[in-house]
Design a protein around this motif. Sequence first.
Motif, PDB file in Angstrom:
ATOM      1  N   TYR A  10     -25.455 -23.627 -18.327  1.00  0.00           N
ATOM      2  CA  TYR A  10     -24.491 -24.713 -18.501  1.00  0.00           C
ATOM      3  C   TYR A  10     -25.136 -26.038 -18.066  1.00  0.00           C
ATOM      4  O   TYR A  10     -26.172 -26.075 -17.391  1.00  0.00           O
ATOM      5  CB  TYR A  10     -23.215 -24.453 -17.695  1.00  0.00           C
ATOM      6  CG  TYR A  10     -23.424 -24.408 -16.202  1.00  0.00           C
ATOM      7  CD1 TYR A  10     -23.339 -25.562 -15.423  1.00  0.00           C
ATOM      8  CD2 TYR A  10     -23.722 -23.206 -15.574  1.00  0.00           C
ATOM      9  CE1 TYR A  10     -23.547 -25.508 -14.057  1.00  0.00           C
ATOM     10  CE2 TYR A  10     -23.926 -23.149 -14.217  1.00  0.00           C
ATOM     11  CZ  TYR A  10     -23.838 -24.302 -13.453  1.00  0.00           C
ATOM     12  OH  TYR A  10     -24.051 -24.258 -12.104  1.00  0.00           O
ATOM     13  N   GLN A  37     -23.883 -30.382 -17.187  1.00  0.00           N
ATOM     14  CA  GLN A  37     -22.849 -31.412 -17.068  1.00  0.00           C
ATOM     15  C   GLN A  37     -23.491 -32.791 -17.120  1.00  0.00           C
ATOM     16  O   GLN A  37     -24.481 -33.046 -16.439  1.00  0.00           O
ATOM     17  CB  GLN A  37     -22.081 -31.249 -15.753  1.00  0.00           C
ATOM     18  CG  GLN A  37     -21.092 -32.372 -15.498  1.00  0.00           C
ATOM     19  CD  GLN A  37     -20.342 -32.201 -14.189  1.00  0.00           C
ATOM     20  OE1 GLN A  37     -19.131 -32.082 -14.195  1.00  0.00           O
ATOM     21  NE2 GLN A  37     -21.052 -32.199 -13.069  1.00  0.00           N
ATOM     22  N   ALA A  61     -22.258 -36.819 -16.613  1.00  0.00           N
ATOM     23  CA  ALA A  61     -21.126 -37.569 -16.067  1.00  0.00           C
ATOM     24  C   ALA A  61     -21.462 -39.058 -16.018  1.00  0.00           C
ATOM     25  O   ALA A  61     -22.614 -39.461 -15.841  1.00  0.00           O
ATOM     26  CB  ALA A  61     -20.771 -37.049 -14.682  1.00  0.00           C
ATOM     27  N   ARG A 108     -16.678 -36.981 -17.997  1.00  0.00           N
ATOM     28  CA  ARG A 108     -17.637 -35.865 -17.990  1.00  0.00           C
ATOM     29  C   ARG A 108     -17.676 -35.176 -19.347  1.00  0.00           C
ATOM     30  O   ARG A 108     -16.660 -35.041 -20.008  1.00  0.00           O
ATOM     31  CB  ARG A 108     -17.241 -34.820 -16.942  1.00  0.00           C
ATOM     32  CG  ARG A 108     -17.484 -35.215 -15.514  1.00  0.00           C
ATOM     33  CD  ARG A 108     -17.127 -34.062 -14.570  1.00  0.00           C
ATOM     34  NE  ARG A 108     -17.510 -34.331 -13.210  1.00  0.00           N
ATOM     35  CZ  ARG A 108     -16.778 -35.022 -12.337  1.00  0.00           C
ATOM     36  NH1 ARG A 108     -15.598 -35.498 -12.726  1.00  0.00           N
ATOM     37  NH2 ARG A 108     -17.217 -35.228 -11.116  1.00  0.00           N
ATOM     38  N   ILE A 153     -19.079 -31.368 -20.291  1.00  0.00           N
ATOM     39  CA  ILE A 153     -19.581 -30.096 -19.772  1.00  0.00           C
ATOM     40  C   ILE A 153     -19.892 -29.177 -20.944  1.00  0.00           C
ATOM     41  O   ILE A 153     -19.043 -28.988 -21.829  1.00  0.00           O
ATOM     42  CB  ILE A 153     -18.565 -29.427 -18.824  1.00  0.00           C
ATOM     43  CG1 ILE A 153     -18.282 -30.348 -17.620  1.00  0.00           C
ATOM     44  CG2 ILE A 153     -19.081 -28.072 -18.338  1.00  0.00           C
ATOM     45  CD1 ILE A 153     -17.187 -29.851 -16.703  1.00  0.00           C
TER      46      ILE A 153
END
Length: 227
Positions: free
Chosen positions: A90, A92, A94, A219, A221
């Motif tokens: 994964y 992310q 931001a 964000r 994700i």
Amino acid sequence: MSRFLICFCVILPLCVTEKAKEKAARQREAEFSDKYNTCMQGPPGMQGRDGNPGINGIPGTPGIPGRDGMKGEKGECVTERFEEPWRPNYKQCAWSSLNYGIDLGKIAECTFTKMRSDSALRVLFIGSLRLKCKTACCQRWYFTFNGAECTGPLPVEAIIYLDQGSPELNSTINIHRTSTVEGLCEGIPAGLVDVGIWVGTCADYPRGDASTGWNSVSRVIIEELPK
């Protein structure tokens, strides 16, 4: 002398006769035994002692080879698959304050490395969205993957529709709300994937005044999931 001869002549026939009788009796006994296969047994004798153990005998000759058995049923072919255990993947991206006021175009982008071609991507945008207009309007926020919208199975999108503003007060409703755009996309090959969040218009509705990421953290994700 003459007396002796007389006695011998008298006794001799008697002796011969007795011997003949004994011989005849033995013959009858033998014939009886042969005929009926029996014989008279005397009293049992004392039990003898056990003999010494004998030595091993000569090995026997090999037996005749056995015949082939019946043909069995065809078995199933089983292929074992040894796969590496699934590892989380994964990312992310931001932004502290996008405060992006465009109505058409790309808002932000996040590059992700996809490990497998047979997996799916879960994407999520969370941030402040706003739409204002004096009459009815609609805006659409959506994701792209390497510049194209998802086709496995459908686009990942969200919309905001506003019926009308407040023309009598010479102003419009201006509400910023934290919102999400989320979904799964399949059929994306392994490798680098440019995941973008865009804003555009809704079909058959006029464009309004859009705003994204005002005064708050936004964000994106991205997560790779097994199918």
